[in-house]
Design an enzyme around this catalytic site. Structure first.
Site, PDB file in Angstrom:
ATOM      1  N   ASP A  21       0.993  -1.165   0.084  1.00  0.00           N
ATOM      2  CA  ASP A  21       0.008   0.075   0.026  1.00  0.00           C
ATOM      3  C   ASP A  21       0.955   1.304  -0.112  1.00  0.00           C
ATOM      4  O   ASP A  21       0.363   2.391  -0.200  1.00  0.00           O
ATOM      5  CB  ASP A  21      -0.974   0.050   1.219  1.00  0.00           C
ATOM      6  CG  ASP A  21      -2.375   0.548   0.942  1.00  0.00           C
ATOM      7  OD1 ASP A  21      -2.567   0.860  -0.249  1.00  0.00           O
ATOM      8  OD2 ASP A  21      -2.954   0.958   2.007  1.00  0.00           O
ATOM      9  N   GLY A  81     -10.478   5.250   7.698  1.00  0.00           N
ATOM     10  CA  GLY A  81      -9.045   5.910   7.401  1.00  0.00           C
ATOM     11  C   GLY A  81      -9.085   6.848   6.179  1.00  0.00           C
ATOM     12  O   GLY A  81      -9.763   6.697   5.288  1.00  0.00           O
ATOM     13  N   ILE A 205     -16.991   8.044   2.929  1.00  0.00           N
ATOM     14  CA  ILE A 205     -17.383   9.023   3.216  1.00  0.00           C
ATOM     15  C   ILE A 205     -17.161  10.209   1.820  1.00  0.00           C
ATOM     16  O   ILE A 205     -18.101  10.686   1.798  1.00  0.00           O
ATOM     17  CB  ILE A 205     -16.444  10.083   4.257  1.00  0.00           C
ATOM     18  CG1 ILE A 205     -16.610   9.059   5.710  1.00  0.00           C
ATOM     19  CG2 ILE A 205     -16.741  11.425   4.445  1.00  0.00           C
ATOM     20  CD1 ILE A 205     -15.693   9.644   6.673  1.00  0.00           C
TER      21      ILE A 205
END
Length: 252
Positions: A21, A81, A205
């Site tokens: 990542d 996150g 979100i």
């Protein structure tokens, strides 16, 4: 790594692939990934790495395909996150990470569901001097802070929106702090790129909170003409494409 070693013993014939990542952020220049720490510390590898690279890469590739004339992209991965990535898009070649908000760990940067994001290191030293242990501090910063810590209610933005609508002061404060930090960091990413052509929202979100998008569009009008996109997160597709590409190169 333990799982991979176990599989090597249990299924030695099985192919295993690792997609990191942090890898997408390898192109960040030293001036933006180096902490102002003593050289012996830096030689131990203490630097900013950045995370969410798989999804930021996905967002960069998606925007490059949809908006071929865009050159400066801010990818906003906003979920449990949260991180931003300033991405350079070229007429030819892959998207390149220029700057990002997460650092040595995923704790740095934006306010998140239960993570604090950036805080003054002196505040942490103060807590340690008062007797808090490193383990307690870890638990506090990673699991009891962020939207949850600010609101005293929840780390879910959806739940906080509903509570704020009924006048819950903690929920209102959490949303305000989240948006304020996000606006500041978008400005920093824009400075790293020398401007911005596209801002892409991703993650739970980013994809679903229409009130946040409306607030950002209004309060970032000073950046000039910007295209706004919503790009659903898809790290799995990036992993699959990377593994297939590596396998193809091995066999060619």
């Amino acid at each position: 790594l333990r799982v991979m070693h176990w599989l090597m013993q249990w299924l030695p014939e099985a192919e295993q692939w690792a997609c990191f990542d942090t890898a997408f952020h390898a192109t960040i220049p030293p001036a933006l990934h180096t902490y102002a720490l003593p050289e012996p510390w830096r030689q131990r590898g203490l630097r900013r790495f950045g995370f969410h690279g798989l999804n930021h890469q996905h967002v960069g590739e998606t925007v490059a395909a949809q908006k071929p004339g865009a050159r400066r992209l801010i990818s906003c991965h906003l979920g449990a996150g949260c991180s931003l990535c300033a991405i350079g898009l070229a007429p030819a070649g892959p998207p390149r990470s220029v700057a990002t908000t997460m650092g040595f760990t995923p704790l740095e940067g934006l306010v998140m569901a239960t993570r604090s994001g950036s805080v003054d290191p002196g505040l942490l030293l103060h807590l340690l001097n008062l007797g808090m242990t490193a383990g307690e501090l870890d638990q506090l910063l990673n699991h009891q802070s962020g939207l949850l810590g600010l609101s005293g209610l929840s780390g879910s933005m959806q739940e906080l929106r509903a509570a704020a609508a009924t006048g819950h002061a903690g929920a209102q404060l959490a949303i305000e702090v989240f948006e304020a930090r996000l606006l500041q960091e978008i400005g920093a990413m824009a400075a790293s790129l020398g401007g911005v052509d596209v801002i892409a929202l991703s993650g739970g979100i980013g994809e679903h909170d229409t009130a946040l998008r409306a607030a950002l569009e209004t309060r970032l009008g000073w950046l000039g003409r910007i295209e706004w996109l919503v790009v659903p997160a898809d790290e799995e597709a990036v992993i699959a494409r990377s593994c297939l590409r590596c396998r193809s190169l091995q066999r060619s």
